[in-house]
Design a protein around this motif. Structure first.
Motif, short mmCIF file in Angstrom:
data_model
loop_
_atom_site.label_atom_id
_atom_site.label_comp_id
_atom_site.label_asym_id
_atom_site.label_seq_id
_atom_site.Cartn_x
_atom_site.Cartn_y
_atom_site.Cartn_z
N LEU A 1 36.57 17.12 -49.18
CA LEU A 1 35.83 16.58 -48.20
C LEU A 1 34.82 15.62 -49.00
N GLU A 2 33.85 16.22 -49.86
CA GLU A 2 32.67 15.63 -50.51
C GLU A 2 32.70 16.16 -51.80
N SER A 3 32.79 15.11 -52.66
CA SER A 3 32.76 15.37 -54.11
C SER A 3 32.66 14.04 -54.91
N SER B 1 37.75 13.73 -55.86
CA SER B 1 37.06 12.94 -54.92
C SER B 1 37.52 13.02 -53.57
N ARG B 2 36.87 12.75 -52.69
CA ARG B 2 37.22 12.65 -51.35
C ARG B 2 38.51 12.38 -51.06
N TRP C 1 35.16 21.23 -50.47
CA TRP C 1 36.68 21.16 -49.86
C TRP C 1 37.08 22.32 -48.99
N VAL D 1 40.67 12.67 -42.12
CA VAL D 1 39.98 11.86 -43.38
C VAL D 1 39.21 10.60 -42.81
N SER E 1 36.31 14.56 -41.12
CA SER E 1 36.26 15.90 -41.74
C SER E 1 36.33 17.01 -41.03
#
Ligand code: 1HN
Length: 349
Positions: free
Chosen positions: A120-122, A137-138, A162, A290, A308
């Motif tokens: 979800l976020e990276s 990555s997302r 994630w 997404v 998300s």
């Protein structure tokens, strides 16, 4: 005249008989048969949605409560409301939302359960699987094959978050699970970063050599950028399925099957306004949006799944989805396991 069997006992007599056989570890099937073999699936799970805007701050709060290392895995479990306390999103699947803070390491371990991560976020977060590191990555779909050493970490300065999906309830059902901790927090890198993508990721596969992960795909990071492009190419062809819209499944390049042995994963696109027809299947599904926003009506329950957000669609429940915007969503379920057992079914209306 032919003799017909006539019932000869009342409830009390039968109970007395049951009490007699119980000490011998025997029980009457006729008292439980209907429950053991229902005429059709009746999922214990209920449809539900978790809004990321509510989950995220609570997860970050856990980031102040304990370190990833203390926790081993700092995760909020997504528990189906009707299966509270059981760590299940459906009867067969575990799901959770995991947080790794800057500078942290979720230490190396391995287990029989297979895991997937949907990021979800990276920005710069990594996972290392069997000696190979991949930056997450997302939207990336990352696999931890069963039995593979894995540790996660973040050396950059933002949190990574994630969704985890694991088949651990299937493994525990078979009572076949093992778990081991690595001697080192971080396993050593024995391969170049992205080596598996170089070897297996272009529709061509090596002439020689064994499958590195048995029944699991040798690719363990299906990058969103690539998956999204492939999906949008299909959307561009303009022939959607009335029940599933546009969808591509993540495939093992060595055999064309699902990427994981037990868990099926796919990526879908619904153009704005597209509404799928009523559908049900025997696999309970977890859906992560997404991009965009989807309104679901499942088992008569209506809810919106925004960016998300994570939703669950129980097995054999009728439902359909409508895209409020152009939408892309990731789905996972136990369909891969069910297909191997020859029991998976779907119905379309
Ligand atoms: C696990 O190993 C991870 O490796 C995440 O990130 C969640 C839940 C139950 C058991 C093992 C991970 C898990 C897990």
């Amino acid at each position: 005249m032919q003799a017909t069997a006539t019932p000869t006992s009342d409830a009390a007599t039968r109970q007395k008989y049951y009490d007699t056989i119980a000490p011998q570890a025997l029980a009457p099937l006729w008292e439980v048969l209907k429950g053991l073999v229902p005429p059709e699936p009746r999922s214990k799970a209920v449809p539900h949605v978790w809004q990321y805007s509510k989950v995220r701050p609570l997860l970050l709060e856990a980031g102040k409560l304990l370190t990833a290392e203390e926790a081993e895995r700092r995760v909020l479990v997504l528990e189906n409301p009707s299966l509270a306390g059981q760590s299940r999103i459906t009867s067969s699947m575990y799901a959770g939302v995991q947080l790794v803070m800057p500078g942290e390491i979720a230490p190396a371990h391995k287990h029989t359960a297979s895991a997937l991560r949907f990021v979800l976020e990276s920005k710069g977060g990594y996972t290392t699987v069997a000696g190979e590191r991949t930056i997450m990555s997302r939207g990336d779909f990352v696999i931890t094959p069963n039995g593979a050493w894995h540790d996660h970490g973040q050396e950059a300065d933002s949190p990574i978050i994630w969704v985890d999906g694991l088949d651990l309830h299937m493994i525990n059902f078979f009572e076949s699970g093992f778990m081991e901790h690595h001697n080192d927090k971080k396993q050593s890198l024995t391969k170049k970063d992205e080596e598996s993508v170089a070897r297996y990721g272009s529709g061509l596969v090596p002439m020689t050599g064994e499958s590195p992960f048995g029944l699991t795909s040798p690719i363990f990071n299906y990058r969103f950028e690539k998956s999204r492009a492939a999906l949008m190419d299909i959307v561009g062809q303009g022939r959607s399925d009335a029940h599933i819209g546009y969808a591509l499944r993540y495939a093992n390049p060595l055999d064309g099957g699902w990427a994981m042995p037990t868990i099926a994963t796919w990526l879908s696109q619904f153009p704005k306004g597209f509404e799928s027809k009523d559908y049900r299947s025997t696999d309970g599904r977890t859906i992560i949006v997404v991009e965009g926003e989807v309104t679901a009506e499942i088992d008569g329950k209506k809810f919106t799944i925004g960016e998300s957000d994570i939703a669950v669609w129980p097995a054999w429940a009728w439902g359909h989805l409508r895209a409020d915007k152009d939408s892309i969503f990731f789905t996972f379920s136990d369909r891969a396991a069910q297909e191997k057992l020859g029991i998976w079914r779907e119905e379309r209306r």
